[in-house]
Design a protein around this motif. Structure first.
Motif, PDB file in Angstrom:
ATOM      1  N   GLU A 199       0.876  -1.161   0.000  1.00 15.54           N
ATOM      2  CA  GLU A 199       0.000   0.000   0.000  1.00 15.54           C
ATOM      3  C   GLU A 199       0.914   1.213   0.000  1.00 15.54           C
ATOM      4  O   GLU A 199       1.941   1.221   0.697  1.00 15.54           O
ATOM      5  CB  GLU A 199      -0.896   0.030   1.240  1.00 15.54           C
ATOM      6  CG  GLU A 199      -2.015  -0.984   1.199  1.00 15.54           C
ATOM      7  CD  GLU A 199      -3.014  -0.752   0.071  1.00 15.54           C
ATOM      8  OE1 GLU A 199      -3.345   0.412  -0.215  1.00 15.54           O
ATOM      9  OE2 GLU A 199      -3.464  -1.745  -0.520  1.00 15.54           O
ATOM     10  N   VAL A 212      -0.979   9.504   6.290  1.00 17.98           N
ATOM     11  CA  VAL A 212      -0.902   8.471   7.319  1.00 17.98           C
ATOM     12  C   VAL A 212       0.444   8.621   8.018  1.00 17.98           C
ATOM     13  O   VAL A 212       1.459   8.853   7.372  1.00 17.98           O
ATOM     14  CB  VAL A 212      -1.058   7.054   6.712  1.00 17.98           C
ATOM     15  CG1 VAL A 212      -0.838   5.973   7.756  1.00 17.98           C
ATOM     16  CG2 VAL A 212      -2.441   6.896   6.088  1.00 17.98           C
ATOM     17  N   GLU A 222       2.336  -3.840   5.596  1.00 16.17           N
ATOM     18  CA  GLU A 222       1.714  -4.070   6.899  1.00 16.17           C
ATOM     19  C   GLU A 222       0.212  -4.293   6.722  1.00 16.17           C
ATOM     20  O   GLU A 222      -0.470  -3.465   6.114  1.00 16.17           O
ATOM     21  CB  GLU A 222       1.969  -2.836   7.776  1.00 16.17           C
ATOM     22  CG  GLU A 222       1.434  -2.929   9.175  1.00 16.17           C
ATOM     23  CD  GLU A 222       1.813  -1.702  10.005  1.00 16.17           C
ATOM     24  OE1 GLU A 222       1.219  -1.539  11.076  1.00 16.17           O
ATOM     25  OE2 GLU A 222       2.683  -0.907   9.584  1.00 16.17           O
ATOM     26  N   ARG A 255      -3.690  -4.224   7.241  1.00 17.11           N
ATOM     27  CA  ARG A 255      -4.573  -3.230   7.860  1.00 17.11           C
ATOM     28  C   ARG A 255      -5.257  -3.836   9.073  1.00 17.11           C
ATOM     29  O   ARG A 255      -5.664  -4.994   9.058  1.00 17.11           O
ATOM     30  CB  ARG A 255      -5.651  -2.791   6.877  1.00 17.11           C
ATOM     31  CG  ARG A 255      -5.126  -1.921   5.787  1.00 17.11           C
ATOM     32  CD  ARG A 255      -6.261  -1.547   4.859  1.00 17.11           C
ATOM     33  NE  ARG A 255      -5.720  -0.744   3.764  1.00 17.11           N
ATOM     34  CZ  ARG A 255      -6.320   0.304   3.270  1.00 17.11           C
ATOM     35  NH1 ARG A 255      -7.471   0.695   3.734  1.00 17.11           N
ATOM     36  NH2 ARG A 255      -5.782   0.963   2.279  1.00 17.11           N
ATOM     37  N   SER A 256      -5.385  -3.017  10.099  1.00  9.59           N
ATOM     38  CA  SER A 256      -6.121  -3.452  11.288  1.00  9.59           C
ATOM     39  C   SER A 256      -6.774  -2.229  11.916  1.00  9.59           C
ATOM     40  O   SER A 256      -6.519  -1.096  11.518  1.00  9.59           O
ATOM     41  CB  SER A 256      -5.172  -4.119  12.295  1.00  9.59           C
ATOM     42  OG  SER A 256      -4.322  -3.138  12.878  1.00  9.59           O
ATOM     43  N   GLU A 257      -7.600  -2.476  12.909  1.00  7.58           N
ATOM     44  CA  GLU A 257      -8.249  -1.379  13.634  1.00  7.58           C
ATOM     45  C   GLU A 257      -7.193  -0.480  14.297  1.00  7.58           C
ATOM     46  O   GLU A 257      -7.325   0.729  14.332  1.00  7.58           O
ATOM     47  CB  GLU A 257      -9.169  -1.983  14.710  1.00  7.58           C
ATOM     48  CG  GLU A 257     -10.107  -0.995  15.345  1.00  7.58           C
ATOM     49  CD  GLU A 257     -11.335  -0.703  14.497  1.00  7.58           C
ATOM     50  OE1 GLU A 257     -11.991   0.294  14.794  1.00  7.58           O
ATOM     51  OE2 GLU A 257     -11.618  -1.457  13.546  1.00  7.58           O
ATOM     52  N   LYS A 282       1.193   3.649  10.783  1.00  3.89           N
ATOM     53  CA  LYS A 282       1.831   2.411  10.335  1.00  3.89           C
ATOM     54  C   LYS A 282       3.181   2.281  11.028  1.00  3.89           C
ATOM     55  O   LYS A 282       3.858   3.281  11.294  1.00  3.89           O
ATOM     56  CB  LYS A 282       2.027   2.414   8.812  1.00  3.89           C
ATOM     57  CG  LYS A 282       0.742   2.570   8.024  1.00  3.89           C
ATOM     58  CD  LYS A 282      -0.166   1.386   8.206  1.00  3.89           C
ATOM     59  CE  LYS A 282      -1.434   1.563   7.387  1.00  3.89           C
ATOM     60  NZ  LYS A 282      -2.435   0.580   7.679  1.00  3.89           N
ATOM     61  N   ASN A 286      -4.020   0.110  13.370  1.00  2.00           N
ATOM     62  CA  ASN A 286      -3.049   0.825  12.528  1.00  2.00           C
ATOM     63  C   ASN A 286      -3.714   1.586  11.384  1.00  2.00           C
ATOM     64  O   ASN A 286      -3.105   1.842  10.371  1.00  2.00           O
ATOM     65  CB  ASN A 286      -1.973  -0.126  11.998  1.00  2.00           C
ATOM     66  CG  ASN A 286      -2.474  -1.036  10.898  1.00  2.00           C
ATOM     67  OD1 ASN A 286      -3.628  -1.013  10.505  1.00  2.00           O
ATOM     68  ND2 ASN A 286      -1.584  -1.861  10.400  1.00  2.00           N
ATOM     69  N   GLN A 287      -4.943   1.966  11.578  1.00  2.00           N
ATOM     70  CA  GLN A 287      -5.679   2.688  10.545  1.00  2.00           C
ATOM     71  C   GLN A 287      -4.999   4.003  10.158  1.00  2.00           C
ATOM     72  O   GLN A 287      -4.949   4.361   8.997  1.00  2.00           O
ATOM     73  CB  GLN A 287      -7.088   2.972  11.061  1.00  2.00           C
ATOM     74  CG  GLN A 287      -8.154   2.825  10.034  1.00  2.00           C
ATOM     75  CD  GLN A 287      -9.522   2.914  10.679  1.00  2.00           C
ATOM     76  OE1 GLN A 287      -9.670   2.811  11.883  1.00  2.00           O
ATOM     77  NE2 GLN A 287     -10.528   3.114   9.866  1.00  2.00           N
ATOM     78  N   TYR A 288      -4.472   4.717  11.142  1.00  2.86           N
ATOM     79  CA  TYR A 288      -3.893   6.042  10.901  1.00  2.86           C
ATOM     80  C   TYR A 288      -2.397   6.106  11.164  1.00  2.86           C
ATOM     81  O   TYR A 288      -1.760   7.116  10.890  1.00  2.86           O
ATOM     82  CB  TYR A 288      -4.601   7.090  11.762  1.00  2.86           C
ATOM     83  CG  TYR A 288      -6.096   7.079  11.552  1.00  2.86           C
ATOM     84  CD1 TYR A 288      -6.648   7.573  10.367  1.00  2.86           C
ATOM     85  CD2 TYR A 288      -6.951   6.540  12.503  1.00  2.86           C
ATOM     86  CE1 TYR A 288      -8.016   7.540  10.149  1.00  2.86           C
ATOM     87  CE2 TYR A 288      -8.320   6.513  12.293  1.00  2.86           C
ATOM     88  CZ  TYR A 288      -8.847   7.007  11.113  1.00  2.86           C
ATOM     89  OH  TYR A 288     -10.202   6.966  10.900  1.00  2.86           O
ATOM     90  N   TYR A 342       1.194   5.324   0.665  1.00  2.00           N
ATOM     91  CA  TYR A 342       0.535   6.440   1.350  1.00  2.00           C
ATOM     92  C   TYR A 342       1.279   7.728   1.031  1.00  2.00           C
ATOM     93  O   TYR A 342       2.501   7.742   0.934  1.00  2.00           O
ATOM     94  CB  TYR A 342       0.525   6.211   2.867  1.00  2.00           C
ATOM     95  CG  TYR A 342      -0.279   4.997   3.250  1.00  2.00           C
ATOM     96  CD1 TYR A 342      -1.656   5.075   3.428  1.00  2.00           C
ATOM     97  CD2 TYR A 342       0.336   3.760   3.407  1.00  2.00           C
ATOM     98  CE1 TYR A 342      -2.401   3.959   3.759  1.00  2.00           C
ATOM     99  CE2 TYR A 342      -0.402   2.632   3.741  1.00  2.00           C
ATOM    100  CZ  TYR A 342      -1.768   2.732   3.920  1.00  2.00           C
ATOM    101  OH  TYR A 342      -2.505   1.626   4.240  1.00  2.00           O
TER     102      TYR A 342
END
Length: 142
Positions: free
Chosen positions: A22, A28, A48, A50-52, A58, A54-56, A24
Protein backbone atom coordinates in the motif's frame (compact mmCIF):
# COMPACT_ATOMS: atom_id res chain seq x y z
CA UNK A 1 7.11 19.44 -3.29
CA UNK A 2 3.63 17.96 -3.56
CA UNK A 3 4.04 17.62 -7.32
CA UNK A 4 7.20 15.48 -6.94
CA UNK A 5 5.59 13.46 -4.13
CA UNK A 6 2.56 12.86 -6.38
CA UNK A 7 4.73 11.68 -9.27
CA UNK A 8 6.69 9.34 -7.00
CA UNK A 9 3.57 7.92 -5.36
CA UNK A 10 1.95 7.26 -8.76
CA UNK A 11 5.12 5.45 -9.90
CA UNK A 12 5.27 3.41 -6.67
CA UNK A 13 1.58 2.48 -6.91
CA UNK A 14 2.20 1.30 -10.46
CA UNK A 15 5.32 -0.68 -9.51
CA UNK A 16 4.58 -1.98 -6.00
CA UNK A 17 0.85 -2.48 -5.56
CA UNK A 18 0.97 -5.83 -7.40
CA UNK A 19 3.62 -6.94 -4.86
CA UNK A 20 1.23 -6.41 -1.95
CA UNK A 21 2.23 -2.87 -0.99
CA UNK A 22 0.00 0.00 0.00
CA UNK A 23 1.34 3.45 -0.86
CA UNK A 24 0.54 6.44 1.35
CA UNK A 25 1.12 10.11 0.58
CA UNK A 26 1.10 12.73 3.37
CA UNK A 27 -1.99 11.39 5.13
CA UNK A 28 -0.90 8.47 7.32
CA UNK A 29 1.66 8.63 10.12
CA UNK A 30 4.68 6.39 10.58
CA UNK A 31 5.51 5.47 14.15
CA UNK A 32 9.06 4.85 15.33
CA UNK A 33 9.83 1.79 17.48
CA UNK A 34 9.80 3.54 20.88
CA UNK A 35 6.29 4.84 19.99
CA UNK A 36 7.09 8.34 21.27
CA UNK A 37 7.40 10.00 17.84
CA UNK A 38 5.32 9.97 14.71
CA UNK A 39 6.02 11.51 11.33
CA UNK A 40 4.00 12.12 8.18
CA UNK A 41 6.39 11.10 5.38
CA UNK A 42 5.75 12.60 1.95
CA UNK A 43 5.38 9.07 0.56
CA UNK A 44 5.85 5.59 1.99
CA UNK A 45 5.24 1.98 1.04
CA UNK A 46 4.31 -0.83 3.41
CA UNK A 47 2.98 -4.39 3.32
CA UNK A 48 1.71 -4.07 6.90
CA UNK A 49 -1.74 -5.66 7.11
CA UNK A 50 -4.57 -3.23 7.86
CA UNK A 51 -6.12 -3.45 11.29
CA UNK A 52 -8.25 -1.38 13.63
CA UNK A 53 -5.07 -0.36 15.53
CA UNK A 54 -3.05 0.83 12.53
CA UNK A 55 -5.68 2.69 10.54
CA UNK A 56 -3.89 6.04 10.90
CA UNK A 57 -0.41 4.98 12.03
CA UNK A 58 1.83 2.41 10.33
CA UNK A 59 4.83 0.80 12.02
CA UNK A 60 6.30 -1.34 9.21
CA UNK A 61 7.27 0.86 6.25
CA UNK A 62 9.77 -0.65 3.82
CA UNK A 63 10.37 2.51 1.77
CA UNK A 64 10.06 6.10 2.96
CA UNK A 65 10.45 9.08 0.61
CA UNK A 66 10.89 12.67 1.79
CA UNK A 67 10.97 15.60 -0.64
CA UNK A 68 13.30 18.15 0.94
CA UNK A 69 12.93 21.90 1.02
CA UNK A 70 15.14 24.57 2.60
CA UNK A 71 12.90 24.59 5.69
CA UNK A 72 12.87 20.77 6.12
CA UNK A 73 16.41 19.90 5.01
CA UNK A 74 17.88 19.50 8.52
CA UNK A 75 14.84 17.65 9.85
CA UNK A 76 14.77 15.25 6.87
CA UNK A 77 18.51 14.55 6.81
CA UNK A 78 19.16 14.36 10.56
CA UNK A 79 16.12 13.96 12.83
CA UNK A 80 14.02 11.82 10.51
CA UNK A 81 17.07 9.83 9.35
CA UNK A 82 17.80 8.86 12.97
CA UNK A 83 14.15 8.00 13.66
CA UNK A 84 13.44 6.18 10.40
CA UNK A 85 16.59 4.05 10.39
CA UNK A 86 15.56 2.67 13.80
CA UNK A 87 12.47 1.08 12.18
CA UNK A 88 13.31 -2.64 11.74
CA UNK A 89 11.18 -3.13 8.60
CA UNK A 90 12.67 -0.16 6.72
CA UNK A 91 14.80 -1.13 3.72
CA UNK A 92 15.19 2.27 2.01
CA UNK A 93 14.99 5.94 2.95
CA UNK A 94 15.02 8.22 -0.09
CA UNK A 95 15.53 11.97 0.15
CA UNK A 96 14.80 13.82 -3.05
CA UNK A 97 15.14 17.43 -4.21
CA UNK A 98 12.00 19.18 -5.46
CA UNK A 99 13.50 21.06 -8.44
CA UNK A 100 17.16 20.20 -8.90
CA UNK A 101 17.92 16.61 -9.87
CA UNK A 102 19.21 15.36 -6.55
CA UNK A 103 18.46 12.21 -4.60
CA UNK A 104 20.14 10.38 -1.74
CA UNK A 105 19.17 6.79 -1.08
CA UNK A 106 19.93 5.33 2.33
CA UNK A 107 19.85 1.54 2.32
CA UNK A 108 20.67 -1.18 4.81
CA UNK A 109 23.64 -3.35 3.80
CA UNK A 110 24.14 -7.06 4.55
CA UNK A 111 25.57 -6.22 8.01
CA UNK A 112 22.55 -4.08 8.86
CA UNK A 113 24.49 -0.80 8.57
CA UNK A 114 23.00 2.13 6.66
CA UNK A 115 24.82 3.38 3.57
CA UNK A 116 24.14 6.44 1.43
CA UNK A 117 24.37 6.82 -2.33
CA UNK A 118 23.65 10.06 -4.18
CA UNK A 119 22.22 10.49 -7.66
CA UNK A 120 22.45 13.79 -9.55
CA UNK A 121 21.77 13.00 -13.23
CA UNK A 122 18.36 12.72 -14.83
CA UNK A 123 19.61 9.55 -16.55
CA UNK A 124 20.40 7.88 -13.20
CA UNK A 125 18.29 4.95 -12.05
CA UNK A 126 18.07 4.43 -8.30
CA UNK A 127 18.30 0.71 -7.56
CA UNK A 128 16.21 -0.77 -4.77
CA UNK A 129 16.85 -4.49 -5.32
CA UNK A 130 15.24 -5.69 -2.08
CA UNK A 131 11.92 -4.32 -3.39
CA UNK A 132 12.77 -5.25 -7.02
CA UNK A 133 12.25 -1.57 -7.77
CA UNK A 134 14.37 0.58 -10.05
CA UNK A 135 13.41 4.27 -9.85
CA UNK A 136 14.50 6.17 -12.97
CA UNK A 137 15.02 9.83 -12.11
CA UNK A 138 13.69 10.63 -15.59
CA UNK A 139 10.30 9.45 -14.25
CA UNK A 140 10.54 11.86 -11.30
CA UNK A 141 11.95 14.92 -13.06
CA UNK A 142 9.89 15.07 -16.26
Amino acid sequence: NNEIAGVISAYLIDQLRSKGFEIYINDVKVGVPDKTKYYYPDVFATREPRSEQNQYIKYEPELIVEVISPSTHITDTVDKYIAYTAIPSLKYYLIIGPETVYATLYSKNAEGKWEAMSYVRKTDVIPMPVLELPLPLAEVYR
